[in-house]
Design a protein around this motif. Structure first.
Motif, short mmCIF file in Angstrom:
data_model
loop_
_atom_site.label_atom_id
_atom_site.label_comp_id
_atom_site.label_asym_id
_atom_site.label_seq_id
_atom_site.Cartn_x
_atom_site.Cartn_y
_atom_site.Cartn_z
N ASP A 80 -7.14 -4.97 4.04
CA ASP A 80 -7.05 -3.64 3.44
C ASP A 80 -7.82 -2.61 4.26
O ASP A 80 -7.39 -1.45 4.39
CB ASP A 80 -7.56 -3.65 2.00
CG ASP A 80 -6.52 -4.17 1.02
OD1 ASP A 80 -5.41 -4.54 1.47
OD2 ASP A 80 -6.80 -4.20 -0.19
N GLU A 99 2.12 1.88 -3.43
CA GLU A 99 1.06 2.40 -4.28
C GLU A 99 0.79 3.88 -4.00
O GLU A 99 0.42 4.64 -4.90
CB GLU A 99 -0.23 1.60 -4.07
CG GLU A 99 -0.15 0.15 -4.57
CD GLU A 99 -1.34 -0.68 -4.11
OE1 GLU A 99 -2.32 -0.09 -3.59
OE2 GLU A 99 -1.31 -1.92 -4.27
N LEU A 100 0.96 4.29 -2.74
CA LEU A 100 0.67 5.66 -2.32
C LEU A 100 1.88 6.57 -2.40
O LEU A 100 1.82 7.73 -1.99
CB LEU A 100 0.14 5.64 -0.88
CG LEU A 100 -1.19 4.93 -0.68
CD1 LEU A 100 -1.42 4.63 0.80
CD2 LEU A 100 -2.33 5.77 -1.24
N ASP A 140 -4.90 8.61 3.09
CA ASP A 140 -6.13 7.93 2.67
C ASP A 140 -5.80 6.94 1.55
O ASP A 140 -5.32 7.34 0.49
CB ASP A 140 -7.15 8.96 2.19
CG ASP A 140 -8.53 8.35 1.92
OD1 ASP A 140 -8.66 7.11 1.99
OD2 ASP A 140 -9.47 9.12 1.63
N THR A 141 -6.05 5.67 1.80
CA THR A 141 -5.78 4.65 0.78
C THR A 141 -6.85 4.64 -0.30
O THR A 141 -6.64 4.07 -1.37
CB THR A 141 -5.71 3.25 1.41
OG1 THR A 141 -7.00 2.91 1.95
CG2 THR A 141 -4.67 3.20 2.52
N LEU A 186 -3.48 3.74 8.32
CA LEU A 186 -2.90 4.87 7.60
C LEU A 186 -3.72 6.14 7.78
O LEU A 186 -3.18 7.25 7.65
CB LEU A 186 -2.74 4.51 6.12
CG LEU A 186 -1.65 3.46 5.87
CD1 LEU A 186 -1.60 3.08 4.39
CD2 LEU A 186 -0.28 3.97 6.32
N ASP A 187 -4.99 6.01 8.12
CA ASP A 187 -5.78 7.19 8.50
C ASP A 187 -5.11 7.93 9.64
O ASP A 187 -5.18 9.17 9.73
CB ASP A 187 -7.18 6.77 8.96
CG ASP A 187 -8.16 6.57 7.82
OD1 ASP A 187 -7.83 6.91 6.66
OD2 ASP A 187 -9.28 6.07 8.08
N GLY A 224 -6.04 0.41 6.02
CA GLY A 224 -6.53 1.73 5.63
C GLY A 224 -6.81 2.58 6.85
O GLY A 224 -6.49 3.78 6.89
N LEU A 231 0.83 -1.21 0.00
CA LEU A 231 0.00 0.00 0.00
C LEU A 231 0.87 1.26 0.00
O LEU A 231 0.57 2.23 -0.71
CB LEU A 231 -0.93 0.00 1.21
CG LEU A 231 -2.09 -1.00 1.17
CD1 LEU A 231 -2.81 -1.03 2.52
CD2 LEU A 231 -3.08 -0.64 0.06
N LEU A 232 1.92 1.26 0.80
CA LEU A 232 2.79 2.43 0.85
C LEU A 232 3.44 2.68 -0.51
O LEU A 232 3.59 3.84 -0.93
CB LEU A 232 3.85 2.25 1.93
CG LEU A 232 3.34 2.26 3.37
CD1 LEU A 232 4.47 1.98 4.35
CD2 LEU A 232 2.64 3.57 3.72
#
Length: 206
Positions: free
Chosen positions: A168, A31-32, A181-182, A175-176, A172, A28-29
């Protein structure tokens, strides 16, 4: 004028069950476009082999930077190296206990200690059940020190169709806590079924 902290997050994977949480967080990181700094404990390497088909290199390749757990001279062992904070996913009870007692015996717990002393965000995905009194006291201790204990508890209101969706959503919400925001969190916006709920009894219970 102070510049905003770089978009860097330290990711620790300790030896508790749930290594896939740390692996998916790294994905995820990436992707972000958030720079990731990874520490995998020796126990986590064993758990990874038991729980997944991934090799250690498969995981380290997902990170922008990776460190040995005994590399106490790594940049993330110093408070002068700026990050947004750290996530330990999953966080074993041993790791939790070391953080609670400020025992920096490895880079994993040293980095966590640095994040706390610099008043950055430390999120611990504590994995154990049931909990004994020592676990609970250690959770209280790290909370008082400024960490956030976030056990990976599924949000059933999101009606996840599979394990991947549950993971996920959990990550998510983690990470909030860093204001990231994913885009994949199914957020609660209130119920539209109020009229269908049964009336409360005279004691106020449903």
């Amino acid at each position: 004028m102070h510049e905003a902290a770089p978009r860097r997050i330290i990711v620790g994977i300790s030896g508790a069950s749930g290594a896939i949480l740390g692996v998916r967080l790294l994905e995820l990181l990436r992707e972000l476009d958030v720079e990731s700094h990874l520490i995998v404990s020796k126990s986590a390497q064993v758990t990874l082999a038991y729980e997944t088909d991934l090799k250690l290199k498969d995981v380290t390749d997902l990170a922008d930077h990776c460190y040995r757990s005994d590399d106490m001279a790594a940049c993330i062992s110093s408070g002068s190296y700026r990050t947004l904070g750290m996530v330990i996913a999953p966080c074993s009870m041993r790791t939790l206990a070391e953080i609670a007692s400020a025992n920096s015996s490895s880079l994993l717990t040293r980095a966590a200690d640095v994040v706390l002393k610099e008043r950055k965000r430390l999120v611990l995905l504590a994995r154990e059940t049931p909990l004994n009194l020592a676990h609970i006291r250690n959770m209280l201790a790290v909370t008082e020190m400024g960490a956030i204990v976030a056990p990976p508890v599924p949000a059933f209101y999101a009606r996840p169709a599979n394990l991947e969706q549950m993971i996920d959503h959990t990550l998510g919400r983690v990470l909030d806590l860093f204001d990231i925001d994913t885009g994949g969190v199914k957020r609660w916006s209130g119920s539209s079924r109020h009229a269908q709920l049964p009336p409360a009894n005279e004691d106020g219970d449903a």
